[in-house]
Scaffold this motif. Sequence first.
Motif, PDB file in Angstrom:
ATOM      1  N   VAL A 273      -2.484  28.326  24.026  1.00 10.63           N
ATOM      2  CA  VAL A 273      -2.450  28.887  22.679  1.00 10.63           C
ATOM      3  C   VAL A 273      -2.520  30.405  22.752  1.00 10.63           C
ATOM      4  O   VAL A 273      -3.179  30.979  23.618  1.00 10.63           O
ATOM      5  N   SER A 274      -1.833  31.044  21.818  1.00 11.41           N
ATOM      6  CA  SER A 274      -1.811  32.498  21.733  1.00 11.41           C
ATOM      7  C   SER A 274      -1.362  32.880  20.324  1.00 11.41           C
ATOM      8  O   SER A 274      -1.309  32.036  19.427  1.00 11.41           O
ATOM      9  N   ARG A 275      -1.015  34.157  20.149  1.00  7.32           N
ATOM     10  CA  ARG A 275      -0.470  34.658  18.891  1.00  7.32           C
ATOM     11  C   ARG A 275       0.681  35.601  19.182  1.00  7.32           C
ATOM     12  O   ARG A 275       0.678  36.297  20.204  1.00  7.32           O
ATOM     13  N   LEU A 276       1.668  35.635  18.292  1.00  4.16           N
ATOM     14  CA  LEU A 276       2.776  36.566  18.471  1.00  4.16           C
ATOM     15  C   LEU A 276       2.279  38.000  18.360  1.00  4.16           C
ATOM     16  O   LEU A 276       1.457  38.308  17.481  1.00  4.16           O
ATOM     17  N   ASP A 277       2.746  38.873  19.248  1.00  5.64           N
ATOM     18  CA  ASP A 277       2.481  40.293  19.088  1.00  5.64           C
ATOM     19  C   ASP A 277       3.722  40.961  18.498  1.00  5.64           C
ATOM     20  O   ASP A 277       4.696  40.298  18.140  1.00  5.64           O
ATOM     21  N   ASP A 278       3.704  42.273  18.400  1.00  3.42           N
ATOM     22  CA  ASP A 278       4.835  42.994  17.806  1.00  3.42           C
ATOM     23  C   ASP A 278       6.123  42.793  18.602  1.00  3.42           C
ATOM     24  O   ASP A 278       7.205  42.685  18.020  1.00  3.42           O
ATOM     25  N   SER A 279       6.016  42.731  19.936  1.00  3.72           N
ATOM     26  CA  SER A 279       7.203  42.540  20.769  1.00  3.72           C
ATOM     27  C   SER A 279       7.818  41.165  20.544  1.00  3.72           C
ATOM     28  O   SER A 279       9.046  41.014  20.465  1.00  3.72           O
ATOM     29  N   ASP A 280       6.972  40.126  20.427  1.00 12.65           N
ATOM     30  CA  ASP A 280       7.470  38.775  20.148  1.00 12.65           C
ATOM     31  C   ASP A 280       8.210  38.731  18.813  1.00 12.65           C
ATOM     32  O   ASP A 280       9.319  38.189  18.710  1.00 12.65           O
ATOM     33  N   ALA A 281       7.581  39.282  17.798  1.00 16.59           N
ATOM     34  CA  ALA A 281       8.174  39.251  16.458  1.00 16.59           C
ATOM     35  C   ALA A 281       9.491  40.017  16.436  1.00 16.59           C
ATOM     36  O   ALA A 281      10.481  39.564  15.842  1.00 16.59           O
TER      37      ALA A 281
ATOM     38  N   TRP B 249       2.299  28.585  20.774  1.00 12.90           N
ATOM     39  CA  TRP B 249       1.643  27.664  21.701  1.00 12.90           C
ATOM     40  C   TRP B 249       2.667  26.907  22.543  1.00 12.90           C
ATOM     41  O   TRP B 249       3.847  26.863  22.226  1.00 12.90           O
ATOM     42  N   ARG B 250       2.173  26.336  23.656  1.00 15.75           N
ATOM     43  CA  ARG B 250       2.936  25.452  24.526  1.00 15.75           C
ATOM     44  C   ARG B 250       2.034  24.273  24.883  1.00 15.75           C
ATOM     45  O   ARG B 250       0.859  24.452  25.171  1.00 15.75           O
ATOM     46  N   ARG B 251       2.617  23.080  24.905  1.00 12.94           N
ATOM     47  CA  ARG B 251       1.860  21.890  25.286  1.00 12.94           C
ATOM     48  C   ARG B 251       2.787  20.902  25.985  1.00 12.94           C
ATOM     49  O   ARG B 251       3.998  20.910  25.736  1.00 12.94           O
ATOM     50  N   GLY B 252       2.215  20.079  26.834  1.00 14.74           N
ATOM     51  CA  GLY B 252       3.067  19.129  27.547  1.00 14.74           C
ATOM     52  C   GLY B 252       2.307  18.338  28.583  1.00 14.74           C
ATOM     53  O   GLY B 252       1.074  18.292  28.604  1.00 14.74           O
ATOM     54  N   GLY B 253       3.059  17.732  29.494  1.00 17.94           N
ATOM     55  CA  GLY B 253       2.483  16.915  30.553  1.00 17.94           C
ATOM     56  C   GLY B 253       3.309  17.028  31.818  1.00 17.94           C
ATOM     57  O   GLY B 253       4.493  17.374  31.784  1.00 17.94           O
TER      58      GLY B 253
ATOM     59  N   TYR C 278       7.288  17.761  31.008  1.00 21.99           N
ATOM     60  CA  TYR C 278       7.778  17.883  29.627  1.00 21.99           C
ATOM     61  C   TYR C 278       6.985  18.979  28.937  1.00 21.99           C
ATOM     62  O   TYR C 278       5.763  19.077  29.076  1.00 21.99           O
ATOM     63  N   ILE C 279       7.677  19.830  28.157  1.00 24.06           N
ATOM     64  CA  ILE C 279       7.030  20.926  27.428  1.00 24.06           C
ATOM     65  C   ILE C 279       7.600  21.019  26.018  1.00 24.06           C
ATOM     66  O   ILE C 279       8.823  20.959  25.827  1.00 24.06           O
ATOM     67  N   LEU C 280       6.711  21.191  25.043  1.00 25.06           N
ATOM     68  CA  LEU C 280       7.078  21.506  23.671  1.00 25.06           C
ATOM     69  C   LEU C 280       6.441  22.851  23.336  1.00 25.06           C
ATOM     70  O   LEU C 280       5.255  23.061  23.584  1.00 25.06           O
ATOM     71  N   ALA C 281       7.229  23.770  22.778  1.00 25.04           N
ATOM     72  CA  ALA C 281       6.741  25.123  22.523  1.00 25.04           C
ATOM     73  C   ALA C 281       7.048  25.556  21.094  1.00 25.04           C
ATOM     74  O   ALA C 281       8.079  25.171  20.526  1.00 25.04           O
ATOM     75  N   ARG C 282       6.173  26.404  20.548  1.00 22.45           N
ATOM     76  CA  ARG C 282       6.385  26.974  19.225  1.00 22.45           C
ATOM     77  C   ARG C 282       6.152  28.482  19.272  1.00 22.45           C
ATOM     78  O   ARG C 282       5.174  28.960  19.837  1.00 22.45           O
TER      79      ARG C 282
END
Length: 417
Positions: free
Chosen positions: A262-270, A294-298, A313-317
């Motif tokens: 888990v994290s948060r978008l910074d200015d560069s991401d946005a 965030w990223r989650r998976g197995g 497997y990875i799901l990311a947002r």
Amino acid sequence: MARMLVVWLLVACFVAVPAYAQQSAGTQADRTQEAAKAAQDSKPEQERKLSLEERVELLEKKLKASKVGDSGVLKRLRVNFELELEWLYAQRDRVVPARRGQLDKFTIEVDARFSEHVSLVAQGRFEADEAWVKTAYAELDNLPCGQRLRFGLDGRIFKPTRRTESYPLVGSAFWRTHDFGISYRIKVPDGDSHAYMKAAVANGLTLDSRKPGEQEQYYLVSDKKPDALASLGENEEYSLALGARCAGGKKQWLDVSLFGLVSRLDDSDAAFLNLHINPVDPKLGTAERGDSKWRRGGALSARCADFFFQGMYILARDSDLFREGYYVQPSYRLPLRRGWLRSVEVLLRAGHLRMQMDKSTAQPMSWDRDELTIGALLEIRKGVTVKMEYTAYDEDPGKGEKQVKNNEFLFQLEFKF
């Protein structure tokens, strides 16, 4: 009578002097031989023909003399080198295919152990036009319950081992870049079969573009280091992995894990999303600093004798952009140990990366992708491997659009020593 006495004395001297001279010469020869032997023994041991055991003993003596061994400075020091030379053939859609030889990398890795519990690992990587430090961390290990603490530059805690030169799509997208942080691991019980937990806090990576293969074309969205040092630490990442390993020996085991970040978008991401992604699909809206990330998976890996399997497997947002991907990779290693070939490993990898957004021919980062890699790893001897890999990429540029041609074949000679 006096004359006779003088004559006998002269005769005695005549006989005794040669005998004395001969005895002195013999003694001198013995002394010369002893001196030569002493001189031979006094020569440096490396100038004589030594057996393997003698060489090892000599090396240990030199290490102790140089105050490296048990002197309190270092308990162990290992320096490893890796050199990769390769030949590439790659399609470039409607352009003439690329055919070139190149230095892929040359690495120097130092593993220094200061005590039973404290060590340091650092790896420098050199390419034809740049050099950087890939890994550098201090480690506290050999603790109860398999506990381990690392502080420094290292890979993400869910990064798997990699046998091929090429990366799976999810590898290029999510765990190819190392980051600076602190990580912790514990195993219960501390044995071959155990449950484990890994946790990490890191500076955080930012969204950027990255080539999926060797060619500078058809980039995908990837987690990379920020360009500016001022951005470091503005989007800290918190990672957790829970897993279990069941082992029946070194050549029979199963490892399964679930992980999340888990994290948060910074200015560069946005800024990246608003410039490259959101214009293709306006439904995603405008990304802002602090949006969800965030990223989650197995992950699963298993080995049974010479058969090996790996999958993830990875799901990311990232704000309103969702990505998901997976890969499966079975391989089989055939030991030979005869002639010039030590073993042959054949490998197959199938992977997929999906962008949950509209597609645009003009923006390759919006495309869904599939990959199929066929590889053969020929171990000539320990530390010398020939890798041959063919990767077929299948992109979806958009409805009704023609697929691009960008398949790659790679021949590589790898030295590790």
